[in-house]
Design a protein around this motif. Structure first.
Motif, PDB file in Angstrom:
ATOM      1  N   ALA A 171       0.816  -1.230   0.000  1.00  0.00           N
ATOM      2  CA  ALA A 171       0.000   0.000   0.000  1.00  0.00           C
ATOM      3  C   ALA A 171       0.846   1.275   0.000  1.00  0.00           C
ATOM      4  CB  ALA A 171      -0.975  -0.013   1.173  1.00  0.00           C
ATOM      5  N   PRO A 172       1.805   1.429   0.919  1.00  0.00           N
ATOM      6  CA  PRO A 172       2.563   2.685   0.909  1.00  0.00           C
ATOM      7  C   PRO A 172       3.413   2.862  -0.355  1.00  0.00           C
ATOM      8  CG  PRO A 172       3.418   1.207   2.612  1.00  0.00           C
ATOM      9  CD  PRO A 172       2.184   0.585   2.062  1.00  0.00           C
ATOM     10  N   ARG A 173       3.962   1.770  -0.874  1.00  0.00           N
ATOM     11  CA  ARG A 173       4.759   1.898  -2.100  1.00  0.00           C
ATOM     12  C   ARG A 173       3.881   2.268  -3.280  1.00  0.00           C
ATOM     13  NH1 ARG A 173       8.795  -3.166  -2.150  1.00  0.00           N
ATOM     14  NH2 ARG A 173       6.812  -4.155  -2.522  1.00  0.00           N
ATOM     15  N   LEU A 174       2.686   1.698  -3.321  1.00  0.00           N
ATOM     16  CA  LEU A 174       1.768   2.021  -4.410  1.00  0.00           C
ATOM     17  C   LEU A 174       1.391   3.500  -4.371  1.00  0.00           C
ATOM     18  CD1 LEU A 174       0.345   0.662  -6.774  1.00  0.00           C
ATOM     19  CD2 LEU A 174      -1.556   0.125  -5.247  1.00  0.00           C
ATOM     20  N   GLU A 175       1.181   4.039  -3.178  1.00  0.00           N
ATOM     21  CA  GLU A 175       0.865   5.468  -3.055  1.00  0.00           C
ATOM     22  C   GLU A 175       2.021   6.338  -3.533  1.00  0.00           C
ATOM     23  OE1 GLU A 175      -1.174   7.125   0.304  1.00  0.00           O
ATOM     24  OE2 GLU A 175      -2.006   5.163   0.816  1.00  0.00           O
ATOM     25  N   LEU A 176       3.245   5.958  -3.217  1.00  0.00           N
ATOM     26  CA  LEU A 176       4.403   6.720  -3.692  1.00  0.00           C
ATOM     27  C   LEU A 176       4.571   6.539  -5.203  1.00  0.00           C
ATOM     28  CD1 LEU A 176       6.842   8.509  -3.167  1.00  0.00           C
ATOM     29  CD2 LEU A 176       8.133   6.449  -2.563  1.00  0.00           C
ATOM     30  N   LEU A 177       4.350   5.345  -5.675  1.00  0.00           N
ATOM     31  CA  LEU A 177       4.509   5.055  -7.101  1.00  0.00           C
ATOM     32  C   LEU A 177       3.598   5.926  -7.959  1.00  0.00           C
ATOM     33  CD1 LEU A 177       5.722   3.271  -9.359  1.00  0.00           C
ATOM     34  CD2 LEU A 177       3.935   1.595  -8.851  1.00  0.00           C
ATOM     35  N   VAL A 178       2.361   6.122  -7.536  1.00  0.00           N
ATOM     36  CA  VAL A 178       1.432   6.899  -8.353  1.00  0.00           C
ATOM     37  C   VAL A 178       1.663   8.405  -8.238  1.00  0.00           C
ATOM     38  CG1 VAL A 178      -0.330   5.100  -8.351  1.00  0.00           C
ATOM     39  CG2 VAL A 178      -0.414   6.900  -6.611  1.00  0.00           C
ATOM     40  N   ARG A 179       2.580   8.811  -7.379  1.00  0.00           N
ATOM     41  CA  ARG A 179       2.957  10.230  -7.324  1.00  0.00           C
ATOM     42  C   ARG A 179       4.185  10.524  -8.175  1.00  0.00           C
ATOM     43  NH1 ARG A 179       1.987   9.619  -1.510  1.00  0.00           N
ATOM     44  NH2 ARG A 179       4.239   9.726  -1.155  1.00  0.00           N
ATOM     45  N   THR A 180       4.791   9.482  -8.758  1.00  0.00           N
ATOM     46  CA  THR A 180       5.952   9.671  -9.626  1.00  0.00           C
ATOM     47  C   THR A 180       5.493   9.980 -11.043  1.00  0.00           C
ATOM     48  OG1 THR A 180       6.095   7.334 -10.196  1.00  0.00           O
ATOM     49  CG2 THR A 180       7.346   8.067  -8.261  1.00  0.00           C
ATOM     50  N   LYS A 227      -7.089  -4.649  -2.262  1.00  0.00           N
ATOM     51  CA  LYS A 227      -7.749  -3.713  -3.186  1.00  0.00           C
ATOM     52  C   LYS A 227      -7.916  -2.308  -2.605  1.00  0.00           C
ATOM     53  CE  LYS A 227     -10.225  -6.892  -6.226  1.00  0.00           C
ATOM     54  NZ  LYS A 227     -11.538  -7.360  -6.676  1.00  0.00           N
ATOM     55  N   PRO A 228      -8.144  -2.170  -1.292  1.00  0.00           N
ATOM     56  CA  PRO A 228      -8.209  -0.809  -0.741  1.00  0.00           C
ATOM     57  C   PRO A 228      -6.924  -0.007  -0.986  1.00  0.00           C
ATOM     58  CG  PRO A 228      -9.147  -2.359   0.820  1.00  0.00           C
ATOM     59  CD  PRO A 228      -8.545  -3.175  -0.287  1.00  0.00           C
ATOM     60  N   ALA A 229      -5.802  -0.685  -1.168  1.00  0.00           N
ATOM     61  CA  ALA A 229      -4.553   0.020  -1.475  1.00  0.00           C
ATOM     62  C   ALA A 229      -4.645   0.713  -2.824  1.00  0.00           C
ATOM     63  CB  ALA A 229      -3.370  -0.954  -1.454  1.00  0.00           C
ATOM     64  N   ILE A 230      -5.354   0.092  -3.757  1.00  0.00           N
ATOM     65  CA  ILE A 230      -5.548   0.710  -5.078  1.00  0.00           C
ATOM     66  C   ILE A 230      -6.397   1.967  -4.928  1.00  0.00           C
ATOM     67  CG2 ILE A 230      -6.524   0.409  -7.392  1.00  0.00           C
ATOM     68  CD1 ILE A 230      -5.886  -2.597  -7.131  1.00  0.00           C
ATOM     69  N   THR A 231      -7.434   1.867  -4.135  1.00  0.00           N
ATOM     70  CA  THR A 231      -8.308   3.023  -3.911  1.00  0.00           C
ATOM     71  C   THR A 231      -7.536   4.175  -3.261  1.00  0.00           C
ATOM     72  OG1 THR A 231     -10.149   1.488  -3.608  1.00  0.00           O
ATOM     73  CG2 THR A 231     -10.481   3.746  -2.846  1.00  0.00           C
ATOM     74  N   ALA A 232      -6.728   3.863  -2.257  1.00  0.00           N
ATOM     75  CA  ALA A 232      -5.938   4.903  -1.581  1.00  0.00           C
ATOM     76  C   ALA A 232      -4.907   5.506  -2.532  1.00  0.00           C
ATOM     77  CB  ALA A 232      -5.244   4.324  -0.352  1.00  0.00           C
ATOM     78  N   ALA A 233      -4.291   4.675  -3.338  1.00  0.00           N
ATOM     79  CA  ALA A 233      -3.299   5.176  -4.291  1.00  0.00           C
ATOM     80  C   ALA A 233      -3.963   6.068  -5.328  1.00  0.00           C
ATOM     81  CB  ALA A 233      -2.587   4.006  -4.973  1.00  0.00           C
ATOM     82  N   TYR A 234      -5.125   5.679  -5.778  1.00  0.00           N
ATOM     83  CA  TYR A 234      -5.858   6.482  -6.763  1.00  0.00           C
ATOM     84  C   TYR A 234      -6.151   7.866  -6.208  1.00  0.00           C
ATOM     85  CZ  TYR A 234      -9.395   7.737 -10.220  1.00  0.00           C
ATOM     86  OH  TYR A 234     -10.099   8.362 -11.201  1.00  0.00           O
ATOM     87  N   ALA A 235      -6.504   7.923  -4.927  1.00  0.00           N
ATOM     88  CA  ALA A 235      -6.830   9.208  -4.299  1.00  0.00           C
ATOM     89  C   ALA A 235      -5.620  10.138  -4.258  1.00  0.00           C
ATOM     90  CB  ALA A 235      -7.366   8.985  -2.890  1.00  0.00           C
ATOM     91  N   SER A 236      -4.405   9.584  -4.131  1.00  0.00           N
ATOM     92  CA  SER A 236      -3.218  10.444  -4.048  1.00  0.00           C
ATOM     93  C   SER A 236      -2.487  10.592  -5.383  1.00  0.00           C
ATOM     94  CB  SER A 236      -2.254   9.905  -2.989  1.00  0.00           C
ATOM     95  OG  SER A 236      -1.752   8.653  -3.374  1.00  0.00           O
ATOM     96  N   ALA A 237      -3.006   9.966  -6.431  1.00  0.00           N
ATOM     97  CA  ALA A 237      -2.340   9.994  -7.742  1.00  0.00           C
ATOM     98  C   ALA A 237      -2.553  11.325  -8.455  1.00  0.00           C
ATOM     99  CB  ALA A 237      -2.869   8.861  -8.617  1.00  0.00           C
ATOM    100  N   THR A 238      -1.609  11.627  -9.344  1.00  0.00           N
ATOM    101  CA  THR A 238      -1.790  12.788 -10.222  1.00  0.00           C
ATOM    102  C   THR A 238      -2.874  12.450 -11.230  1.00  0.00           C
ATOM    103  OG1 THR A 238      -0.152  12.012 -11.820  1.00  0.00           O
ATOM    104  CG2 THR A 238       0.661  13.391  -9.995  1.00  0.00           C
ATOM    105  N   GLU A 239      -3.391  13.458 -11.895  1.00  0.00           N
ATOM    106  CA  GLU A 239      -4.483  13.231 -12.849  1.00  0.00           C
ATOM    107  C   GLU A 239      -4.062  12.280 -13.970  1.00  0.00           C
ATOM    108  OE1 GLU A 239      -8.143  13.039 -14.043  1.00  0.00           O
ATOM    109  OE2 GLU A 239      -7.583  14.216 -12.279  1.00  0.00           O
ATOM    110  N   ILE A 240      -2.871  12.462 -14.497  1.00  0.00           N
ATOM    111  CA  ILE A 240      -2.377  11.591 -15.567  1.00  0.00           C
ATOM    112  C   ILE A 240      -2.253  10.160 -15.064  1.00  0.00           C
ATOM    113  CG2 ILE A 240      -0.357  11.090 -17.005  1.00  0.00           C
ATOM    114  CD1 ILE A 240       0.087  14.134 -17.168  1.00  0.00           C
ATOM    115  N   ASN A 241      -1.747   9.988 -13.859  1.00  0.00           N
ATOM    116  CA  ASN A 241      -1.593   8.651 -13.311  1.00  0.00           C
ATOM    117  C   ASN A 241      -2.938   8.014 -12.977  1.00  0.00           C
ATOM    118  OD1 ASN A 241       1.120   8.974 -13.644  1.00  0.00           O
ATOM    119  ND2 ASN A 241       1.589   9.236 -11.481  1.00  0.00           N
TER     120      ASN A 241
END
Length: 194
Positions: free
Chosen positions: A121-130, A157-171
């Motif tokens: 989960a935490p890596r996925l959140e960082l990944l979608v901010r790159t 799956k909740p990790a995907i939802t959390a990552a989506y919330a912190s992702a940039t628009e393109i990501n």
């Protein structure tokens, strides 16, 4: 009489061989034991430096350099520690656009422990901010991580939802396109919640 001196020479040669072998073992065994001990000590020291870095992140007023240093030492002492690489990625994230160190550390975190559940989960959140647009390797990592979550670890799956919330628009668009390919039903549920 002639057989006695030859016999004594043979015994002497065997004795010298045995003594040489014993001396070799006596000198080399500590090196082997020492190397194993030092290797174990390095891993332990790496974990201690990781703990130190994590404590510094909680310290108010700690500079970025202060926070990054223990993590750099931790990955030097324990290069297979995916948690240390992830911590270094977090510590260097702020200036990643300048030097790319966070991106490199994040990749190493995935390479050294792709399926470490506690880091998904935490890596996925960082990944979608790159910057996934510039780095096809990171896009591939994201695709593989999403695939693993959807096929082998649906409880994440909740990790995907959390990552989506912190992702940039393109990501976010990239995540949606990957989910459309991997699990349309989840994407539909996902879209209805966002």
């Amino acid at each position: 009489m002639i057989s006695t001196p030859i016999s004594m020479r043979a015994h002497a040669i065997v004795a010298i061989g045995i003594v040489t072998a014993m001396l070799s073992i006596w000198w080399l065994a500590p090196l082997t034991v020492r190397n194993a001990f030092v290797a174990r000590l390095g891993i332990i020291r790496g974990q201690l430096w990781l703990n130190e870095g994590q404590a510094l992140t909680q310290k108010p007023g700690a500079s970025e350099t202060e926070m990054q240093s223990p993590f750099r030492i931790a990955v030097t002492l324990g290069p297979a520690n995916s948690e240390a690489w992830f911590a270094l990625a977090l510590a260097t994230e702020r200036n990643d656009w300048i030097d790319g160190r966070a991106t490199a550390a994040l990749k190493m975190s995935y390479y050294t422990g792709f399926n470490v559940t506690a880091l998904v989960a935490p890596r996925l959140e960082l990944l979608v901010r790159t910057d996934l647009v510039r780095d096809p390797e990171l896009r591939d990592i994201l695709t593989r991580q999403l695939r693993v979550i959807l096929t082998r670890a649906p409880d994440l799956k909740p990790a995907i939802t959390a990552a989506y919330a912190s992702a940039t628009e393109i990501n976010r668009r990239f995540i949606e396109s990957e989910l459309a390919d991997l699990d349309q039903a989840f994407l539909d549920t996902f879209r209805s919640n966002h």
